[in-house]
Structure formats: C-alpha cells, structure tokens
Design a protein around this motif. Structure first.
Motif, short mmCIF file in Angstrom:
data_model
loop_
_atom_site.label_atom_id
_atom_site.label_comp_id
_atom_site.label_asym_id
_atom_site.label_seq_id
_atom_site.Cartn_x
_atom_site.Cartn_y
_atom_site.Cartn_z
N THR A 120 -8.50 1.24 -0.40
CA THR A 120 -9.06 0.27 0.53
C THR A 120 -10.50 -0.08 0.15
O THR A 120 -11.28 0.81 -0.21
CB THR A 120 -9.03 0.83 1.96
N MET A 157 -16.21 3.32 5.06
CA MET A 157 -14.88 2.72 5.23
C MET A 157 -14.67 2.24 6.66
O MET A 157 -14.04 1.23 6.91
CB MET A 157 -13.80 3.73 4.86
N ILE A 213 -6.61 2.67 6.10
CA ILE A 213 -7.51 3.05 5.02
C ILE A 213 -6.77 4.00 4.08
O ILE A 213 -6.21 5.02 4.51
CB ILE A 213 -8.79 3.72 5.58
#
Length: 454
Positions: free
Chosen positions: A209, A226, A382
């Motif tokens: 990701t 993230m 993710i």
C-alpha cells in the motif's frame, strides 16, 4: 473493469437488501464493571429455562461478546466471592438484573456496581452527543444574555430551555441516522475485507500500500505513515534494526523456541490453528545496555520510538519480553502453512482502555520470505510487504479520550510459502511497572490477584 462493475452492483444489491429486509440478529458486548463475578443466562421465552451464555462466568473487568436477537431477554446474576463464599447483596443474597435486546445497533451492556445493567446503543449515544453539543451552546448563549443588562434573563432562559428540548430531539435523530449509516458502511467494509483477505495473501504480486505520508525522518530512518487516526496509527520505519541485533535475538531464542499460542478467552492461552509459528520470549539484560548489549540497544530503540509517537513516557519496567517469532515456508502445496489469522493485539472494541493492557506494537523483520509473509491490516486496506531490517509500528489507543481502536489495526500475517520469516515483536503496555508487571495480568487484561479474589 467488468469485475469492478460487478462489485459495484453487488454492493448496491447488498445495500438494498440490507435496508429492505428485517434483520433481527444483533451483536452485543457485555462489560462487567460491577466489582463482582457474574453469570449471564438467556431466558427461554417459551419454557422459562435459564440457558448459560457465559463461559462459565464473567470476571470483573472482563467482557464477553454475545450474538442474539431483538426481544431476547437475559439475566445477569452475581456469584459468591471465592474467599467468603457469599454475595454482596442485602443479607448476603446474590443480586440479579435483566436486560432485553432492542432493535438499535452498537449495543453495549455495562454491568455496574450493585449488579445494575446500563444499556448503551446507537440511540443513547446519539442523545448523549446531542446533549453535550446543546449544553455547550446553552452555556455560550447564557453568557451572552448575562452581558445584556436590559434583557429579561429569566424569561430568556426559559425560552432557551424550551428551544433546547425541541432542537435536541432533532439533533439526536440526525446523529442516530448518521451513526446507523456509519455502522452500515463499516459492516460493508468488514465484509469486503474478509472476502479479499485470502485473495490478497495468495497473490504475491499485490503491491504494498502506498503511504498516506512519507519523507519523515526519525534518527536518520525513513518513516512512512500508512494511517494516522487518533486511536489507530500505522507506520513503517526503514533500517530499524541491524544485522547484529537480529543475530543476537535469534541466538537467544534458539533454545527456547516452542509452538506459538493465542489467548483462549478465559484468561489463559492455548495452541490454535489460527496461529501457526514458533516463538520464544527473550528477557532483556538492561544491565548490559551500558556496555552495548545488542538486544538491550534494540529494545531501548523500541521504547524511544513509541514515546516519539505517543505521549505516555513509556518505560521498560514491567513490560513484556521481546518475542522472537519464526514462520517457515514449505511450498505452495502446503495445506496448513505457517501464518497468523486476523486478530487484534489488544482491545479493538472502541471502548475505554483498561490499565495494564497493550496499546502499541512494533514488528521488526530480520529475515523475509521469498514468497508470502505480508502483514495485512484488512479493515484499513493496508498491505505491507516485509522488508529486511525494517519495522511496522501500530498503536491502538487514543491518548486524549483513552478509547481503544475500533478494528482499524486488526491484522494478519499472510502464509509463508517459500523461505523463512523471522520477526521480533514488542507488545507495549500502559500502566505496568516493577510492582505490576505484564505477567501479573491474564490474557483478559485482569490481574491474577484480582481474579482470584472474585
């Protein structure tokens, strides 16, 4: 493109069906904050039979999940204390309360002191939210009225109260509708995440990701953010540990390796098909830190990074041992590969933090497999491919509200197909020290001494 359109169509049909059909099933969470052990029974409406639901009881400070239906009634009953053999009610009677599942969502039952059940759900949450908002507005309005010497303050205050009641009902309804929509969207997200879990793990070509934010630097190490929510943070840090630190951990772990275990729901742990790996706890020689002990040096870096992100000034005293975890690939035909199924490292219920429990994790990669072994946070979409000597940090507590993450940090370790995955994990707790170390708490987050006295 065809798959994408079919997915959109499926979601549209799911939404229509979900809203059109009457689904009476409800997921309930029960939190015992009574100070006593209790048991929970379902009352059969036809026969009056009491059917035990707890397994076998619910300790003070523990919680239990319950799948039921609208209209079902349950009894909560106090149990006698283990030491005294009696209950705390009048004349040493065991106190009892009841609750009935309603049609609202997000139902949480709090068993309070005195064995009284407080029922929280989407409507009560909406009402509380509306009340707080209006109380703030009322305070501001009253201050403005008091500044006007010519105003009839009593009359104005009376009108304000009437207006507040009227507006509160409207706001509460709007908040409830918004909460219902959020709950619906969350259920869709979770169902999609569950469906895509095996696919993304099986496809080793799936890209990692893209970070939400990158370029940050911590002690010369690149940090990629993230996800950055109040109660859910996920970071990756490059070159977090060194080859000599990895070697030191592996050597310390080698004689202690054993089959990995998971919490069993009653305060202990057991082997499970959901987690297949080898693990070994490693005690840190903090006295060796001054002379450059590599394990102590690594562990200090872990706590420094946690304190860099979270404002708790975490110390090493009373914390869990470092954990060496090793997964071994046995080829694509292995029907039971080494992996870790979706789970949360701490509470991920969105409820209040319990002192002494986990609130952050750092996973550090020493060896990475040729195929497989990604870390996947499915509810946040993710996907992190392991990189040698890098680390993944995630926290699951809001430092301001002290509420826990609501499943955004639920994660899995994808099956290791080829090669070996060797990681070092530190689970970080808040509220432990030398007098109250991590191993004085059971896997429910309750102190063993407290559990023994209930």
């Amino acid at each position: 493109m065809t798959v994408f359109l079919l997915l959109l169509l499926l979601l549209g049909l799911t939404r229509t069906t979900t809203h059109a059909a009457v689904d009476s099933s409800r997921s309930i969470q029960i939190m015992n904050e009574s100070g006593r052990r209790v048991v929970v029974h379902w009352i059969n409406p036809d026969t009056g039979e009491m059917v035990l639901q707890s397994d076998p009881d619910v300790l003070n400070g523990a919680s239990m999940d319950l799948n039921s239906f609208v209209g079902h009634t349950f009894e909560v009953r106090e149990l006698a204390a283990k030491k005294t053999g009696v209950c705390a009610g009048e004349d040493e009677t065991c106190r009892v309360d009841h609750f009935t599942v309603n049609s609202n969502v997000d139902q949480v039952l709090f068993i309070r002191e005195g064995i009284t059940v407080e029922h929280s759900d989407s409507k009560t949450i909406a009402l509380k939210s509306a009340s707080k908002l209006l109380d703030d507005c009322k305070s501001i309005a009253k201050r403005q009225l008091s500044k006007n010497e010519n105003a009839d303050v009593d009359a104005a205050a009376s009108i304000l109260e009437e207006l507040t009641v009227c507006v509160q009902k409207g706001i509460a309804k709007e908040i409830e509708m918004a909460n219902d929509e959020i709950t619906f969207q969350a259920e869709i997200r979770k169902k999609m995440a569950d469906s895509w879990e095996n696919y993304t793990c099986a496809d080793d070509a799936v890209n990692a990701t893209e970070p939400k934010k990158e370029g940050a630097n911590w002690r010369g190490r690149k940090v990629s953010v993230m996800i950055d929510r109040p109660a859910s943070k996920i970071h990756t840090i490059q070159n977090f540990l060194s080859p000599d630190e990895c070697r030191a951990v592996e050597e310390a772990a080698r004689p202690r390796l054993h089959d990995a275990t998971v919490a069993d729901g009653s305060g202990g742990s057991h082997k499970s098909d959901s987690r297949k790996a080898k693990q070994a706890g490693i005690k840190v020689d903090w006295k060796g830190e001054a002379r450059g002990d590599p394990i102590a040096r690594l562990s200090r870096r872990v706590y420094d990074y946690v304190n860099h992100v979270l404002p708790f000034n975490i110390r090493e005293n009373g914390q869990e041992d470092l954990m060496s975890i090793q997964y071994f690939g046995r080829g694509p035909d292995d029907e039971t590969p080494d992996r870790y199924m979706p789970h949360c490292d701490g509470d991920c219920t969105g409820l209040d933090f319990k002192p002494g429990n986990r609130m952050a994790t750092i996973v550090m990669y020493c060896d990475v497999p040729e195929v497989g072994g990604a870390t996947r946070f499915r509810n946040s979409n993710i996907h992190i491919r392991p990189k040698k000597y890098a680390a993944t940090f995630f926290s699951y507590i809001d430092p301001v509200s002290m509420k826990m993450d609501n499943q955004f940090t639920e994660h899995s370790g994808c099956p290791v197909v080829e090669g070996e995955k060797k990681i070092v994990t530190q689970w970080v707790r808040l509220g432990v020290d030398d007098r109250n170390p991590w191993n004085s708490f059971n896997t429910l987050g309750i102190k063993y001494s407290d559990a023994a006295n209930q």
